[in-house]
Design an enzyme around this catalytic site. Structure first.
Site, mmCIF file in Angstrom:
data_model
loop_
_atom_site.group_PDB
_atom_site.id
_atom_site.type_symbol
_atom_site.label_atom_id
_atom_site.label_comp_id
_atom_site.label_asym_id
_atom_site.label_seq_id
_atom_site.Cartn_x
_atom_site.Cartn_y
_atom_site.Cartn_z
ATOM 1 C CB SER A 26 -3.901 6.274 -2.997
ATOM 2 O OG SER A 26 -3.351 6.456 -2.165
ATOM 3 C CG ASP A 52 3.968 3.001 1.514
ATOM 4 O OD1 ASP A 52 4.934 2.586 2.649
ATOM 5 O OD2 ASP A 52 3.052 3.433 2.279
ATOM 6 C CB SER A 173 -11.938 1.796 0.040
ATOM 7 O OG SER A 173 -10.436 2.401 0.903
ATOM 8 C CG ASP A 325 -5.497 8.760 4.592
ATOM 9 O OD1 ASP A 325 -5.531 7.746 5.526
ATOM 10 O OD2 ASP A 325 -4.648 8.135 3.607
ATOM 11 C CE LYS A 352 -7.225 4.273 7.186
ATOM 12 N NZ LYS A 352 -6.971 5.025 5.929
ATOM 13 C CD GLU A 353 0.133 4.750 7.460
ATOM 14 O OE1 GLU A 353 -1.008 4.362 6.916
ATOM 15 O OE2 GLU A 353 0.398 4.940 6.219
ATOM 16 C CG HIS A 400 2.652 8.936 6.159
ATOM 17 N ND1 HIS A 400 2.474 9.512 4.577
ATOM 18 C CD2 HIS A 400 2.627 7.809 6.653
ATOM 19 C CE1 HIS A 400 1.650 8.438 4.635
ATOM 20 N NE2 HIS A 400 1.307 7.259 5.505
ATOM 21 N NE ARG A 401 -2.031 10.194 5.581
ATOM 22 C CZ ARG A 401 -1.409 10.830 4.106
ATOM 23 N NH1 ARG A 401 -0.402 12.426 3.938
ATOM 24 N NH2 ARG A 401 -1.154 9.935 2.786
ATOM 25 C CE LYS A 428 2.339 3.709 4.929
ATOM 26 N NZ LYS A 428 2.606 2.534 4.332
#
Ligand code: DC
Length: 667
Positions: A26, A52, A173, A325, A352-353, A400-401, A428
């Site tokens: 981020s 990213d 956000s 996250d 999300k992803e 990725h998470r 990512k």
């Protein structure tokens, strides 16, 4: 990075030592965009190198921004002051929300003829609320595909800035972040006001945005979380240098791993460098949640230190809106808790992803947990006992998470391995995630080893290296150790025979060799990659390998090669002597004529001359010596599977070994 189709993470017992985490995604992408939009040069330190950030860098270059990268340092020359920038571009932004949203807003405000697109999943991630807000301020943004989603076409704006711009804050956000970063580009003659409608989610990310904008000299006035005002005349100016903090969400996996680690008293826990409790990243508040579950965490400037506290972990019922996250990590920690845990206010996970609520529910169930999901919550009831855990193959949904959290299931009390599908998705945000985990983790049982033994030129090396590549395992070419010892002996004028056994053993114990990428080997500082492959080196190796003291001297080196996540070892005695407990042993053969032919082709392709008949005579002599020596003779282990590859292709043999391996896995 693991490029394999799947990665089997063996059961893990503990993590300890020190990890240095990569920069935050981020922060990296915000800083890159701000540096591109401002006047002047910015040197960015500790930039994340990931999928990213790569798409962001590519886009900025296409937009005429000069960027040079050296390791984790980037030098960015902003386009802010420049009149000429390419007015037309087609930008591919992968699945990077942190690139798509802010670039869409910035380019819509700057104006031009731009197309923004991404991977199919990106075209399913909503962007309509941002586009609505951009329309209301007079930007020309059109949908090139489905209304409400990328790809987008951007034209020239006709600004209407007199009235406040409304943007929804309750979906992502990132819409507000995008507007905030873009609007200083339009705030020449008047103040620009943004009003947030709906309850603003993920406020900490807005905080990061505001703090970083301030570093670039634009201070936004904030009235609660409802109204944001950018003063007229605001202009981005480079801070010259800026540091990117390590990713607080990435830290969550290592905090969790430390909290799940056995041997709390015996170990010093895990130190995590690059981010501390005073981080500007909201996800650092994961620390509080992890403490609630029982993790023991200390912190200092730019570091954290974590270890196991309460055990089992304590179940929680928590509003996770502020750590969207990192809270995924809590869902996996909940598997180790003393009761059901509920994570609330997480509706944003669905956009999300992947739809992370459903994805986690599905995958945690495979591990033996009971999981209930709702529109905006997840409840995880851990497996009732060790026996209720299952060995699962975790699908990662290109998220990725999912991959990073999934690996934490390897700490299960049943000592089951966990399979992570498509592990490269960690690229990512954290390309070396698994390498970093394996470097600090201790296995709960012996590391899996596949042994491939066989005579000279049977194709063991090619087969073993290919199997290792497919599984993401390390590869040990044990013959190379004997060859290196022989070469080192020759350099010291030592004949490789019994008369010099002790001196040869001493040499083997302190082998002055270094191993590099792609099979490169150095001995005494010289590149011997080709030299060790000659027939002479093979013969010397065969001779000195018959000496017990030499074999003994090379034991440690070979045992140490069995590191996480696993090893494929080739040689003569891998299955019989070095790794007798290995779960899969292959004894590879091919008839002598075929082997002589292969060795011939191999040598000729390397520019080494030879004749087939002398090669055949040599290899038969070498086989006889290797078979008849007193210690560790070449022979199949009683539990080895025989594989004659005289008439089989390499691909075919590789598939055969992988099939045998898979048949031994619990997945
Ligand atoms: O696999 P290779 O051709 O590189 O091996 C060279 C010699 O080293 C081989 O003839 C015997 C010896 N060797 C051994 O004794 N034990 C091993 N595990 C590997 C090789």
């Amino acid at each position: 990075m693991f490029e394999t189709a799947f990665l089997d993470v063996p059961a893990l017992r503990a993590v300890q030592g020190v990890v240095r985490l990569p920069g935050s995604k981020s922060i990296s992408n915000r800083v890159l965009l701000l540096a591109a939009l401002c006047q002047g040069r910015t040197v960015v330190h500790d930039l994340l190198d990931s999928d990213d950030t790569l798409v962001m860098l590519q886009a900025l270059r296409q937009l005429g921004c000069d960027v040079t990268i050296e390791g984790t340092r980037a030098v960015v020359d902003g386009i802010g002051g420049r009149a000429s920038r390419p007015r037309q571009a087609e930008l591919f932004l992968g699945n990077a929300g942190t690139a798509m949203r802010p670039l869409a807003a910035a380019l819509a405000v700057l104006g031009g003829d731009y197309t923004l697109c991404g991977v199919p999943r990106m075209h399913e991630r909503p962007i309509g609320d941002l586009v609505d807000a951009l329309h209301s301020l007079g930007c020309d943004v059109r949908y090139a595909g489905n209304p409400g989603y990328p790809p987008l076409r951007i034209g020239e704006p006709q600004f209407r800035l007199e009235r406040p711009i409304a943007v929804r804050g309750d979906v992502s956000s990132q819409f507000l972040t995008a507007l905030l970063m873009a609007l200083p580009l339009a705030a020449g003659g008047q103040d620009v006001v943004i009003d947030v409608t709906g309850e603003l989610i993920s406020k900490p990310y807005i905080d990061i945005t505001l703090q970083l904008m301030a570093r670039f000299d634009v201070r936004v006035r904030r009235d609660g979380w409802r109204r944001f005002t950018i003063a007229r005349g605001s202009t981005y100016r480079s801070p010259s240098e800026i540091h990117v903090e390590a990713d607080a969400s990435s830290a969550s996996y290592f905090i969790a791993a430390a909290a799940l680690s056995a041997d709390a008293e015996g170990s010093n826990g895990l130190k995590i460098e690059g981010v501390g409790a005073d981080s500007i990243q909201g996800d650092v508040r994961f620390i509080e949640a992890a403490r609630l579950m029982g993790a023991h965490i200390d912190s200092g400037p730019n570091w954290l230190h974590a270890r196991r506290g309460a055990w089992p972990l304590k179940a929680i019922d928590l509003d996770c809106n502020h750590i969207p996250d990192a809270a995924m990590t809590l869902a996996v920690m909940a598997l180790y808790a003393d009761g059901p845990s509920t994570l609330r206010n997480i509706a944003s996970w669905r956009v999300k992803e992947t739809d992370r609520i459903t994805a986690l529910a599905t995958e945690l169930r495979k591990l033996g947990a009971q999981v209930d999901e709702g529109a905006d919550f997840l409840r995880v009831t851990p497996p009732a006992n060790a026996a209720a855990w299952r060995a699962a193959s975790i699908r990662t949904y290109d998220d990725h998470r999912m991959a990073m959290c999934g690996a934490l299931a390897a700490f299960n009390p049943a000592k089951l391995p966990v399979r992570i599908q498509e592990p490269r998705c960690v690229g990512k945000t954290f390309p070396d995630y698994f390498e970093t985990l394996f470097a600090t983790a201790m296995p709960a049982a012996v590391v899996p080893v596949i042994c491939i033994d066989g005579p000279t030129a049977s194709g063991k090396g090619t087969l073993a290296a290919a199997v290792a590549r497919r599984l993401g395992y390390h590869y040990l070419d044990s013959g190379a150790l004997y060859r290196l010892t022989g070469l080192a002996a020759r350099a010291r004028k030592l004949e490789p025979d019994a008369a010099h056994e002790e001196a040869l053993a001493e040499l083997a114990r302190r082998l002055p060799a270094r191993f590099g990428e792609q099979g490169k080997v150095w001995l005494d500082g010289h590149d011997v990659t080709t030299a060790i492959r000659t027939e002479a080196a093979g013969n010397d190796a065969s001779r000195l390998s018959a000496l017990p003291a030499v074999r003994q001297a090379l034991l440690d080196l070979q045992h140490h090669a069995a590191r996480l996540p696993g090893l494929v070892a080739d040689g003569r005695d891998m299955g019989t002597v070095i790794f007798p407990a290995a779960p899969l042993k292959i004894y590879l053969t091919a008839d002598a004529a075929e082997r002589a032919q292969r060795r011939y082709s191999q040598l000729v392709s390397k520019g080494i001359s030879a004749t087939i008949s002398s090669l055949r005579a040599d290899l038969e002599k070498r086989d006889a010596r290797d078979r008849n020596r007193a210690v560790a003779p070449l022979e199949a282990a009683p539990d080895a599977l025989l594989l004659d590859n005289s008439a089989r292709s390499i691909d075919d043999t590789v598939e055969q070994v992988l099939t045998w391996w898979q048949a031994r896995q619990p997945f």
